[in-house]
Design a protein around this motif. Structure first.
Motif, PDB file in Angstrom:
ATOM      1  N   GLN A   1       0.814  -1.313  -0.063  1.00  0.00           N
ATOM      2  CA  GLN A   1      -0.172  -0.099   0.261  1.00  0.00           C
ATOM      3  C   GLN A   1       0.880   1.257  -0.138  1.00  0.00           C
ATOM      4  OE1 GLN A   1      -2.435   0.304   3.510  1.00  0.00           O
ATOM      5  NE2 GLN A   1      -3.752   1.987   2.641  1.00  0.00           N
ATOM      6  N   ILE A   2       0.454   2.244  -0.777  1.00  0.00           N
ATOM      7  CA  ILE A   2       1.270   3.636  -0.801  1.00  0.00           C
ATOM      8  C   ILE A   2       0.006   4.540  -0.081  1.00  0.00           C
ATOM      9  CG2 ILE A   2       2.087   5.132  -2.266  1.00  0.00           C
ATOM     10  CD1 ILE A   2       2.992   3.021  -4.011  1.00  0.00           C
ATOM     11  N   VAL A   3       0.634   5.357   0.740  1.00  0.00           N
ATOM     12  CA  VAL A   3      -0.310   6.289   1.495  1.00  0.00           C
ATOM     13  C   VAL A   3       0.334   7.784   1.128  1.00  0.00           C
ATOM     14  CG1 VAL A   3      -1.070   7.182   3.684  1.00  0.00           C
ATOM     15  CG2 VAL A   3      -0.896   4.706   3.262  1.00  0.00           C
ATOM     16  N   GLU A   4      -0.530   8.801   0.546  1.00  0.00           N
ATOM     17  CA  GLU A   4       0.335   9.972   0.242  1.00  0.00           C
ATOM     18  C   GLU A   4      -0.202  10.911   1.285  1.00  0.00           C
ATOM     19  OE1 GLU A   4       0.373  13.299  -3.321  1.00  0.00           O
ATOM     20  OE2 GLU A   4      -0.499  11.480  -3.686  1.00  0.00           O
ATOM     21  N   LEU A   5       0.819  11.640   1.799  1.00  0.00           N
ATOM     22  CA  LEU A   5       0.791  12.676   2.793  1.00  0.00           C
ATOM     23  C   LEU A   5       1.081  13.775   2.610  1.00  0.00           C
ATOM     24  CD1 LEU A   5       2.641  10.525   5.594  1.00  0.00           C
ATOM     25  CD2 LEU A   5       0.243  10.495   5.326  1.00  0.00           C
ATOM     26  N   THR A   6       0.674  14.983   3.232  1.00  0.00           N
ATOM     27  CA  THR A   6       1.219  16.193   2.732  1.00  0.00           C
ATOM     28  C   THR A   6       2.468  16.578   3.786  1.00  0.00           C
ATOM     29  OG1 THR A   6      -0.248  17.031   4.654  1.00  0.00           O
ATOM     30  CG2 THR A   6      -1.217  17.100   2.194  1.00  0.00           C
ATOM     31  N   GLU A   7       2.700  15.783   4.949  1.00  0.00           N
ATOM     32  CA  GLU A   7       3.718  15.889   5.707  1.00  0.00           C
ATOM     33  C   GLU A   7       3.743  14.878   6.840  1.00  0.00           C
ATOM     34  OE1 GLU A   7       1.903  18.885   9.242  1.00  0.00           O
ATOM     35  OE2 GLU A   7       3.055  19.891   7.493  1.00  0.00           O
ATOM     36  N   PHE A   8       5.028  14.495   7.069  1.00  0.00           N
ATOM     37  CA  PHE A   8       5.196  13.433   8.060  1.00  0.00           C
ATOM     38  C   PHE A   8       4.698  13.817   9.468  1.00  0.00           C
ATOM     39  CE2 PHE A   8       8.243  11.818   5.046  1.00  0.00           C
ATOM     40  CZ  PHE A   8       7.568  10.426   4.927  1.00  0.00           C
ATOM     41  N   PRO A   9       3.984  13.241  10.474  1.00  0.00           N
ATOM     42  CA  PRO A   9       3.594  13.660  11.669  1.00  0.00           C
ATOM     43  C   PRO A   9       4.956  13.322  12.603  1.00  0.00           C
ATOM     44  CG  PRO A   9       2.908  11.243  11.237  1.00  0.00           C
ATOM     45  CD  PRO A   9       3.161  12.033   9.838  1.00  0.00           C
ATOM     46  N   LEU A  10       5.182  14.303  13.227  1.00  0.00           N
ATOM     47  CA  LEU A  10       6.481  14.462  14.201  1.00  0.00           C
ATOM     48  C   LEU A  10       6.163  14.117  15.700  1.00  0.00           C
ATOM     49  CD1 LEU A  10       8.220  17.528  12.369  1.00  0.00           C
ATOM     50  CD2 LEU A  10       8.370  14.979  11.844  1.00  0.00           C
ATOM     51  N   THR A  11       7.282  13.584  16.140  1.00  0.00           N
ATOM     52  CA  THR A  11       6.948  13.602  17.741  1.00  0.00           C
ATOM     53  C   THR A  11       7.225  14.961  18.403  1.00  0.00           C
ATOM     54  OG1 THR A  11       9.435  13.066  17.836  1.00  0.00           O
ATOM     55  CG2 THR A  11       7.644  11.102  17.678  1.00  0.00           C
ATOM     56  N   ALA A  12       7.371  15.229  19.637  1.00  0.00           N
ATOM     57  CA  ALA A  12       7.822  16.527  20.466  1.00  0.00           C
ATOM     58  C   ALA A  12       9.261  17.057  20.094  1.00  0.00           C
ATOM     59  CB  ALA A  12       7.408  16.382  21.652  1.00  0.00           C
ATOM     60  N   ASN A  13      10.112  15.676  20.010  1.00  0.00           N
ATOM     61  CA  ASN A  13      11.483  15.880  19.738  1.00  0.00           C
ATOM     62  C   ASN A  13      12.022  16.166  17.989  1.00  0.00           C
ATOM     63  OD1 ASN A  13      11.868  15.299  22.214  1.00  0.00           O
ATOM     64  ND2 ASN A  13      12.122  13.176  21.995  1.00  0.00           N
ATOM     65  N   GLY A  14      10.753  16.077  17.208  1.00  0.00           N
ATOM     66  CA  GLY A  14      10.903  16.408  15.857  1.00  0.00           C
ATOM     67  C   GLY A  14      11.323  15.170  15.216  1.00  0.00           C
ATOM     68  N   LYS A  15      11.222  13.939  15.535  1.00  0.00           N
ATOM     69  CA  LYS A  15      11.198  12.771  14.839  1.00  0.00           C
ATOM     70  C   LYS A  15      10.183  12.442  14.155  1.00  0.00           C
ATOM     71  CE  LYS A  15      15.301  11.383  17.731  1.00  0.00           C
ATOM     72  NZ  LYS A  15      15.928  10.494  18.484  1.00  0.00           N
ATOM     73  N   ILE A  16      10.083  11.336  13.168  1.00  0.00           N
ATOM     74  CA  ILE A  16       9.057  11.003  12.469  1.00  0.00           C
ATOM     75  C   ILE A  16       8.311  10.084  13.715  1.00  0.00           C
ATOM     76  CG2 ILE A  16       7.720   9.307  10.737  1.00  0.00           C
ATOM     77  CD1 ILE A  16      10.149  10.459   8.887  1.00  0.00           C
ATOM     78  N   ASP A  17       6.888  10.360  13.787  1.00  0.00           N
ATOM     79  CA  ASP A  17       5.984   9.627  14.723  1.00  0.00           C
ATOM     80  C   ASP A  17       5.545   8.339  14.154  1.00  0.00           C
ATOM     81  OD1 ASP A  17       4.014   8.782  16.546  1.00  0.00           O
ATOM     82  OD2 ASP A  17       3.315  10.875  16.947  1.00  0.00           O
ATOM     83  N   ARG A  18       6.503   7.270  14.451  1.00  0.00           N
ATOM     84  CA  ARG A  18       5.898   5.998  13.519  1.00  0.00           C
ATOM     85  C   ARG A  18       4.510   5.528  13.933  1.00  0.00           C
ATOM     86  NH1 ARG A  18      10.396   4.155  10.801  1.00  0.00           N
ATOM     87  NH2 ARG A  18      12.220   5.400  11.421  1.00  0.00           N
ATOM     88  N   GLN A  19       4.267   5.638  15.145  1.00  0.00           N
ATOM     89  CA  GLN A  19       2.968   5.289  15.903  1.00  0.00           C
ATOM     90  C   GLN A  19       1.911   5.971  15.082  1.00  0.00           C
ATOM     91  OE1 GLN A  19       2.455   5.394  20.182  1.00  0.00           O
ATOM     92  NE2 GLN A  19       0.736   3.986  19.969  1.00  0.00           N
ATOM     93  N   ALA A  20       1.880   7.339  14.948  1.00  0.00           N
ATOM     94  CA  ALA A  20       1.075   8.056  13.958  1.00  0.00           C
ATOM     95  C   ALA A  20       0.832   7.670  12.682  1.00  0.00           C
ATOM     96  CB  ALA A  20       1.147   9.603  14.316  1.00  0.00           C
ATOM     97  N   LEU A  21       1.814   7.387  12.165  1.00  0.00           N
ATOM     98  CA  LEU A  21       2.012   6.858  10.684  1.00  0.00           C
ATOM     99  C   LEU A  21       0.912   5.625  10.784  1.00  0.00           C
ATOM    100  CD1 LEU A  21       5.465   7.186   9.428  1.00  0.00           C
ATOM    101  CD2 LEU A  21       3.383   8.418   8.732  1.00  0.00           C
ATOM    102  N   SER A  22       1.237   4.442  11.653  1.00  0.00           N
ATOM    103  CA  SER A  22       0.496   3.591  11.341  1.00  0.00           C
ATOM    104  C   SER A  22      -0.996   3.566  11.348  1.00  0.00           C
ATOM    105  CB  SER A  22       0.873   2.414  12.420  1.00  0.00           C
ATOM    106  OG  SER A  22       0.322   2.775  13.721  1.00  0.00           O
ATOM    107  N   THR A  23      -1.551   4.726  12.004  1.00  0.00           N
ATOM    108  CA  THR A  23      -3.098   4.873  12.173  1.00  0.00           C
ATOM    109  C   THR A  23      -3.402   5.645  10.865  1.00  0.00           C
ATOM    110  OG1 THR A  23      -2.736   7.116  13.045  1.00  0.00           O
ATOM    111  CG2 THR A  23      -3.009   5.169  14.786  1.00  0.00           C
ATOM    112  N   MET A  24      -2.587   6.091   9.918  1.00  0.00           N
ATOM    113  CA  MET A  24      -2.871   6.885   8.670  1.00  0.00           C
ATOM    114  C   MET A  24      -3.208   5.982   7.603  1.00  0.00           C
ATOM    115  SD  MET A  24      -0.248  10.004   8.640  1.00  0.00           S
ATOM    116  CE  MET A  24      -0.733  11.373   9.957  1.00  0.00           C
ATOM    117  N   ASP A  25      -2.696   4.760   7.509  1.00  0.00           N
ATOM    118  CA  ASP A  25      -2.928   3.889   6.625  1.00  0.00           C
ATOM    119  C   ASP A  25      -4.266   2.978   6.717  1.00  0.00           C
ATOM    120  OD1 ASP A  25      -2.348   1.852   8.186  1.00  0.00           O
ATOM    121  OD2 ASP A  25      -0.437   1.080   7.233  1.00  0.00           O
TER     122      ASP A  25
END
Length: 121
Positions: free
Chosen positions: A38-62
């Motif tokens: 599956q390919i999910v198109e985003l406008t921007e990556f969700p980030l944690t408070a530390n500015g890293k990619i929030d992988r947990q938030a990504l998993s809810t977007m697909d």
């Protein structure tokens, strides 16, 4: 496997690659096991408070569903296997035609699943 993509703002709208077209392009260049389901198109990556990619938030977007209706388990054996999948994958429902890897499984989880199936059956 799920791929998350962000289209460049610099690319003209008519030159952007759609999901299925991107998969075809990737199949020409990558081994089949590396082509995302599956390919999910985003406008921007969700980030944690530390500015890293929030992988947990990504998993809810697909949306890992195929769009087809789920066929519930019909036999006690299918029900037991679906229960093991649900527990291991952390999903609410598993139909009999689901793909383990599309639901979030990977090779290490598959090994754990086999061990659990052996114990249960």
């Amino acid at each position: 496997m799920v791929a998350y993509v962000i289209s460049s703002d610099l690319a003209p709208a008519d030159s952007r690659v759609e999901g299925e077209e991107l998969k075809r392009h990737l199949r020409l260049r990558l081994p089949e096991y590396m082509v995302p389901e599956q390919i999910v198109e985003l406008t921007e990556f969700p980030l944690t408070a530390n500015g890293k990619i929030d992988r947990q938030a990504l998993s809810t977007m697909d949306d890992r569903s195929t769009g087809e209706p789920t066929i519930e388990p019909r036999t006690p054996l299918e029900s037991r296997i679906a229960e093991l999948w649900r527990d291991l994958l952390g999903v609410e429902t598993v139909g009999i035609r689901e793909n383990f890897f599309v639901l979030g499984g990977h090779s290490l989880m598959a090994t754990r699943l086999i061990a659990r199936l052996r114990r249960a059956l």
